[in-house]
Design a protein around this motif. Structure first.
Motif, PDB file in Angstrom:
ATOM      1  N   PRO A 149      64.781  82.183  21.829  1.00  0.00           N
ATOM      2  CA  PRO A 149      64.403  81.887  20.446  1.00  0.00           C
ATOM      3  C   PRO A 149      65.245  82.516  19.636  1.00  0.00           C
ATOM      4  O   PRO A 149      65.552  83.905  19.731  1.00  0.00           O
ATOM      5  CB  PRO A 149      63.085  82.025  20.210  1.00  0.00           C
ATOM      6  N   SER A 150      65.421  82.287  18.314  1.00  0.00           N
ATOM      7  CA  SER A 150      66.136  83.307  17.218  1.00  0.00           C
ATOM      8  C   SER A 150      65.163  84.397  17.024  1.00  0.00           C
ATOM      9  O   SER A 150      63.730  84.203  16.970  1.00  0.00           O
ATOM     10  CB  SER A 150      66.365  82.276  16.128  1.00  0.00           C
ATOM     11  N   HIS A 151      65.573  85.442  16.735  1.00  0.00           N
ATOM     12  CA  HIS A 151      64.936  86.532  16.707  1.00  0.00           C
ATOM     13  C   HIS A 151      65.524  87.610  15.875  1.00  0.00           C
ATOM     14  O   HIS A 151      66.612  87.804  15.695  1.00  0.00           O
ATOM     15  CB  HIS A 151      64.486  87.104  18.035  1.00  0.00           C
ATOM     16  N   HIS A 152      64.876  88.587  15.335  1.00  0.00           N
ATOM     17  CA  HIS A 152      65.254  89.889  14.811  1.00  0.00           C
ATOM     18  C   HIS A 152      64.018  90.863  14.610  1.00  0.00           C
ATOM     19  O   HIS A 152      62.942  90.438  15.136  1.00  0.00           O
ATOM     20  CB  HIS A 152      65.478  89.480  13.302  1.00  0.00           C
ATOM     21  N   CYS A 153      64.576  91.853  14.309  1.00  0.00           N
ATOM     22  CA  CYS A 153      63.684  93.145  14.262  1.00  0.00           C
ATOM     23  C   CYS A 153      62.369  92.932  13.597  1.00  0.00           C
ATOM     24  O   CYS A 153      62.150  92.407  12.290  1.00  0.00           O
ATOM     25  CB  CYS A 153      64.195  94.489  13.971  1.00  0.00           C
ATOM     26  N   LEU A 154      61.102  93.076  14.249  1.00  0.00           N
ATOM     27  CA  LEU A 154      59.793  93.144  13.425  1.00  0.00           C
ATOM     28  C   LEU A 154      59.694  94.175  12.204  1.00  0.00           C
ATOM     29  O   LEU A 154      60.105  95.493  12.546  1.00  0.00           O
ATOM     30  CB  LEU A 154      58.477  93.362  14.293  1.00  0.00           C
ATOM     31  N   ASP A 164      60.443  77.670  15.359  1.00  0.00           N
ATOM     32  CA  ASP A 164      60.924  76.347  14.883  1.00  0.00           C
ATOM     33  C   ASP A 164      61.059  75.523  16.202  1.00  0.00           C
ATOM     34  O   ASP A 164      60.956  74.268  16.126  1.00  0.00           O
ATOM     35  CB  ASP A 164      62.186  76.388  14.177  1.00  0.00           C
ATOM     36  N   ILE A 165      61.552  76.182  17.221  1.00  0.00           N
ATOM     37  CA  ILE A 165      61.926  75.138  18.702  1.00  0.00           C
ATOM     38  C   ILE A 165      60.779  75.396  19.636  1.00  0.00           C
ATOM     39  O   ILE A 165      60.279  74.321  20.167  1.00  0.00           O
ATOM     40  CB  ILE A 165      63.261  75.385  19.092  1.00  0.00           C
ATOM     41  N   ARG A 186      55.310  73.173  24.140  1.00  0.00           N
ATOM     42  CA  ARG A 186      56.608  73.992  23.671  1.00  0.00           C
ATOM     43  C   ARG A 186      56.044  75.537  23.825  1.00  0.00           C
ATOM     44  O   ARG A 186      56.716  76.596  23.715  1.00  0.00           O
ATOM     45  CB  ARG A 186      56.604  73.925  22.059  1.00  0.00           C
ATOM     46  N   ASP A 187      54.883  75.980  24.659  1.00  0.00           N
ATOM     47  CA  ASP A 187      54.775  77.137  24.920  1.00  0.00           C
ATOM     48  C   ASP A 187      54.871  76.928  26.510  1.00  0.00           C
ATOM     49  O   ASP A 187      54.526  76.281  27.136  1.00  0.00           O
ATOM     50  CB  ASP A 187      53.030  77.352  24.802  1.00  0.00           C
ATOM     51  N   TRP A 188      55.642  78.161  27.012  1.00  0.00           N
ATOM     52  CA  TRP A 188      55.895  78.479  28.217  1.00  0.00           C
ATOM     53  C   TRP A 188      55.019  78.284  29.482  1.00  0.00           C
ATOM     54  O   TRP A 188      55.160  77.884  30.370  1.00  0.00           O
ATOM     55  CB  TRP A 188      56.945  79.660  28.574  1.00  0.00           C
ATOM     56  N   TYR A 204      77.587  71.824  38.342  1.00  0.00           N
ATOM     57  CA  TYR A 204      76.271  71.213  38.021  1.00  0.00           C
ATOM     58  C   TYR A 204      75.291  72.105  37.281  1.00  0.00           C
ATOM     59  O   TYR A 204      74.630  71.541  36.376  1.00  0.00           O
ATOM     60  CB  TYR A 204      75.696  70.621  39.384  1.00  0.00           C
ATOM     61  N   TYR A 205      74.815  73.052  38.209  1.00  0.00           N
ATOM     62  CA  TYR A 205      73.664  73.917  37.662  1.00  0.00           C
ATOM     63  C   TYR A 205      74.231  74.632  36.437  1.00  0.00           C
ATOM     64  O   TYR A 205      73.263  74.851  35.427  1.00  0.00           O
ATOM     65  CB  TYR A 205      73.311  75.233  38.524  1.00  0.00           C
ATOM     66  N   GLY A 206      75.303  74.965  36.104  1.00  0.00           N
ATOM     67  CA  GLY A 206      75.793  75.661  34.965  1.00  0.00           C
ATOM     68  C   GLY A 206      75.732  74.841  33.617  1.00  0.00           C
ATOM     69  O   GLY A 206      75.306  75.141  32.719  1.00  0.00           O
ATOM     70  N   LEU A 207      75.892  73.616  34.010  1.00  0.00           N
ATOM     71  CA  LEU A 207      75.941  72.569  32.740  1.00  0.00           C
ATOM     72  C   LEU A 207      74.547  72.079  32.573  1.00  0.00           C
ATOM     73  O   LEU A 207      74.478  71.937  31.467  1.00  0.00           O
ATOM     74  CB  LEU A 207      77.047  71.336  33.071  1.00  0.00           C
ATOM     75  N   SER A 208      73.595  72.019  33.560  1.00  0.00           N
ATOM     76  CA  SER A 208      72.421  71.821  33.324  1.00  0.00           C
ATOM     77  C   SER A 208      71.630  73.110  32.625  1.00  0.00           C
ATOM     78  O   SER A 208      71.004  72.756  31.635  1.00  0.00           O
ATOM     79  CB  SER A 208      71.706  71.623  34.576  1.00  0.00           C
ATOM     80  N   LEU A 209      71.880  74.118  33.022  1.00  0.00           N
ATOM     81  CA  LEU A 209      71.353  75.356  32.195  1.00  0.00           C
ATOM     82  C   LEU A 209      71.577  75.466  30.925  1.00  0.00           C
ATOM     83  O   LEU A 209      71.007  76.079  30.121  1.00  0.00           O
ATOM     84  CB  LEU A 209      71.604  76.408  33.203  1.00  0.00           C
ATOM     85  N   ASN A 210      73.078  74.993  30.460  1.00  0.00           N
ATOM     86  CA  ASN A 210      73.738  75.273  29.436  1.00  0.00           C
ATOM     87  C   ASN A 210      73.401  74.207  28.365  1.00  0.00           C
ATOM     88  O   ASN A 210      73.710  74.088  27.147  1.00  0.00           O
ATOM     89  CB  ASN A 210      75.168  75.335  29.523  1.00  0.00           C
ATOM     90  N   SER A 211      72.617  72.906  28.860  1.00  0.00           N
ATOM     91  CA  SER A 211      72.388  71.928  28.160  1.00  0.00           C
ATOM     92  C   SER A 211      71.569  72.090  26.811  1.00  0.00           C
ATOM     93  O   SER A 211      71.803  71.335  25.783  1.00  0.00           O
ATOM     94  CB  SER A 211      71.452  70.788  29.008  1.00  0.00           C
ATOM     95  N   ALA A 212      70.661  73.048  26.884  1.00  0.00           N
ATOM     96  CA  ALA A 212      69.715  73.312  25.485  1.00  0.00           C
ATOM     97  C   ALA A 212      70.984  73.977  24.422  1.00  0.00           C
ATOM     98  O   ALA A 212      70.434  73.870  23.325  1.00  0.00           O
ATOM     99  CB  ALA A 212      69.026  74.628  26.011  1.00  0.00           C
ATOM    100  N   GLU A 213      72.023  74.480  24.721  1.00  0.00           N
ATOM    101  CA  GLU A 213      72.814  75.272  23.884  1.00  0.00           C
ATOM    102  C   GLU A 213      73.960  73.771  23.105  1.00  0.00           C
ATOM    103  O   GLU A 213      74.696  74.372  22.260  1.00  0.00           O
ATOM    104  CB  GLU A 213      73.883  75.907  24.535  1.00  0.00           C
ATOM    105  N   LEU A 214      73.696  72.522  23.484  1.00  0.00           N
ATOM    106  CA  LEU A 214      74.760  71.689  23.109  1.00  0.00           C
ATOM    107  C   LEU A 214      74.460  70.914  21.945  1.00  0.00           C
ATOM    108  O   LEU A 214      75.381  70.736  21.039  1.00  0.00           O
ATOM    109  CB  LEU A 214      74.910  70.548  24.269  1.00  0.00           C
ATOM    110  N   HIS A 215      73.049  70.966  21.501  1.00  0.00           N
ATOM    111  CA  HIS A 215      72.795  70.330  20.289  1.00  0.00           C
ATOM    112  C   HIS A 215      71.813  70.978  19.362  1.00  0.00           C
ATOM    113  O   HIS A 215      71.093  72.021  20.085  1.00  0.00           O
ATOM    114  CB  HIS A 215      72.083  68.978  20.857  1.00  0.00           C
ATOM    115  N   ALA A 216      71.795  70.967  18.345  1.00  0.00           N
ATOM    116  CA  ALA A 216      70.634  71.647  17.559  1.00  0.00           C
ATOM    117  C   ALA A 216      69.163  71.297  18.150  1.00  0.00           C
ATOM    118  O   ALA A 216      68.157  72.181  17.937  1.00  0.00           O
ATOM    119  CB  ALA A 216      70.583  70.994  16.252  1.00  0.00           C
TER     120      ALA A 216
END
Length: 536
Positions: A46-51, A121-122, A253-255, A359-371
């Motif tokens: 997730p997006s993050h920054h220092c607390l 947010d996500i 949305r929780d792991w 195959y696995y590279g594109l599958s694992l990278n799928s979350a980066e394709l779209h907002a």
């Protein structure tokens, strides 16, 4: 002596018994598609920054305490540093205004000594946010996926030996139980080390029950139905499991909730024990003729056909003794013994590695394709269904060598073109990646069949297992290749595209197998190679 297929031909190929086995084994494979690609959401960052702790800071300083960095041409809050809290607190107390009274670039920075604040947010939480796998520990995030794929590699080695010794059905359900139990145990992981250990064992169970289901279906089904199951059935079932993942992950949305959902999906398949039979072929190989006959008679009753009084009269050991003897005399070194076979083996290992890594590279990278990562992951899963259907069409009607070459070029060229797409046309970039995923998914399914057709009977299983194992070793480094995008956004695409194009040209040196009988001996394989040299 009649072979097994001839002996049970009275059952037919597509009766109620075969339909039940086909469908239920496909259903048992679906949790693997869900569980394997759940890494996309479990290990998302997730997006993050220092607390920034609750100290006496003005709102201006609270907004400015995180430095601004330029990442891929965009300004973002720094993920791993902040201005020194004690200095900022002192300046705030004196009434200084950041940017007006103080030049922020002159201030000293420090790491995230108080931890991190993660955007929700996500994702509500992921393994990354749970165990702080960021900044100095960011290497642990891709290593998590690598450990999972190492479990795949280990499971690939042990599952065949276990099912040969204890039976297809017991291993299928035992490894399904391992997958379920250890997936559930991951929820209670107190540390990243424990989580990684559990996900390794879970991966061993996942790939083992996948292979067991594949072998069980291949041994029970016969004729064209066996080809359909092996080439398309298992792949489509895996893809459907993958397609179910994004909608469920959207609501969970929780792991930990996602792992619990994965566990419950696995539990649903426990009743299948009473409906999926053991492989009669395996029972015969163990001398358990009465049990094999009982299963076949039950199948005949379900198919409403009459079974002979004695089914396996001269088929106590259905496996051909000559073939078994030949296998004992050949091993992995025969794949490298002569120049021609060695070249074919090396080329196939390269192609297998390229297709599976892609195959696995594109599958694992799928979350980066779209907002919205849930949409892009669903698209990545959905494109696999037409890919596997197309693979079945290719198997029936098109030459193997040309098909593999074209599919690799389709995947490689599509990935190369992504870097030329303007950022304003992000949908076009997604479309190109889906075209690449289509080509590599189709090729990954086709290469199993092509490899089996190239090698003779005495080397077929050894060659397929060797190529598969080599590709799984290469897959283990795929998560780290994806992380190269921090240096250049399109570098992973360039690497995968280059591998695909190189593999496409290498495929041109393979022999053609379409429409030709399967070679039974190494001599027949050499004869086919001479056909290639003559341009036949």
């Amino acid at each position: 002596m009649k072979n097994y297929d001839d002996t049970i031909s009275f059952l037919g190929q597509w009766g109620s018994f075969q339909q039940t086995v086909f469908f239920l084994l496909g259903v048992s494979i679906m949790p693997n598609g869900f569980g394997t690609l759940s890494l996309v959401f479990l290990t998302a960052t997730p997006s993050h920054h220092c607390l920034v702790p609750e100290v006496n800071l003005s709102q201006d300083w609270r907004n400015a305490i995180i430095p601004i960095e330029v990442v891929n041409g965009k300004q973002e809050l720094s993920r791993c540093s902040r201005y020194r809290l004690d200095v900022v607190e002192n300046l705030s107390a004196q009434g200084f205004i950041p940017g007006r009274d103080v030049n922020l670039t002159d201030l000293e920075q420090e790491g995230c000594v108080d931890g991190w604040s993660y955007s929700k947010d996500i994702y509500q939480s992921t393994v990354v946010s749970e165990f702080d796998l960021v900044c100095r520990d960011q290497w642990k995030e891709p290593l998590t996926s690598t450990i999972f794929f190492l479990g795949f590699l280990c499971g690939s080695f042990v599952s065949g030996q276990l099912s040969d010794r204890f039976g297809r059905k017991p291993v299928l359900f035992a490894t399904m139980a391992i997958q379920t139990v250890f997936t559930f145990a991951e929820i209670f992981s107190p540390s990243w080390t424990v989580f990684s250990s559990l996900i390794f064992i879970s991966a061993v169970g996942q790939v083992s029950n996948y292979i067991s289901a594949f072998v069980l279906g291949s041994e029970i089904l016969t004729g064209n139905v066996r080809v359909l199951f092996s080439s398309m059935g298992v792949c489509v079932a895996f893809a459907f499991g993958y397609m179910v993942l994004p909608p469920i992950a959207y609501f969970l949305r929780d792991w930990k909730s996602l792992l619990l959902g994965s566990t419950l999906i696995c539990l649903i398949y426990a009743p299948l024990w009473w409906f999926i039979p053991e492989s009669p072929r395996w029972l015969l190989s163990q001398g358990r003729v009465e049990e094999a006959e009982a299963i076949v008679r039950k199948a005949a009753k379900k198919n409403r056909v009459e079974a002979p009084l004695v089914i396996f009269e001269d088929c106590i050991a259905y496996a051909d003794e000559t073939e078994m003897h030949s296998k004992e005399q050949h091993n992995i070194f025969d794949l490298l013994r002569t120049k021609n076979i060695r070249n074919i083996t090396l080329i196939l290992c390269l192609i297998w590695s390229t297709l599976n890594t892609g195959y696995y590279g594109l599958s694992l990278n799928s979350a980066e394709l779209h907002a919205n990562p849930y949409i892009s992951s669903f698209l990545s899963a959905a494109v696999e269904v037409p890919a596997y259907i197309f693979c079945w069409v290719v198997v029936r009607y098109f030459p193997r060598r040309l098909s593999v070459t074209c599919l690799l070029l389709l995947g490689g060229v599509s990935l190369f073109l992504i870097q030329l797409v303007p950022q304003s046309l992000s949908d076009l970039a997604v479309a190109l990646e889906m075209v690449g995923k289509f080509g590599l998914s189709t090729g990954a399914a086709l290469i199993y069949i092509y490899t089996a057709e190239i090698y003779p009977t005495v080397l077929r299983n050894t060659a397929t297992g060797t190529c598969s194992s080599v590709s799984r070793v290469v897959i283990c480094i795929m998560p780290f290749i994806l992380k190269l995008s921090v240096y250049f956004k399109y570098l992973p695409y360039i690497i995968l595209g280059t591998l695909s194009v190189v593999s496409a040209f290498a495929a041109l040196f393979l022999p053609e197998s379409f429409g030709r009988p399967l070679p039974q001996t190494i001599q027949e394989m050499h004869k086919r190679e001479r056909w290639v040299l003559k341009g036949i």
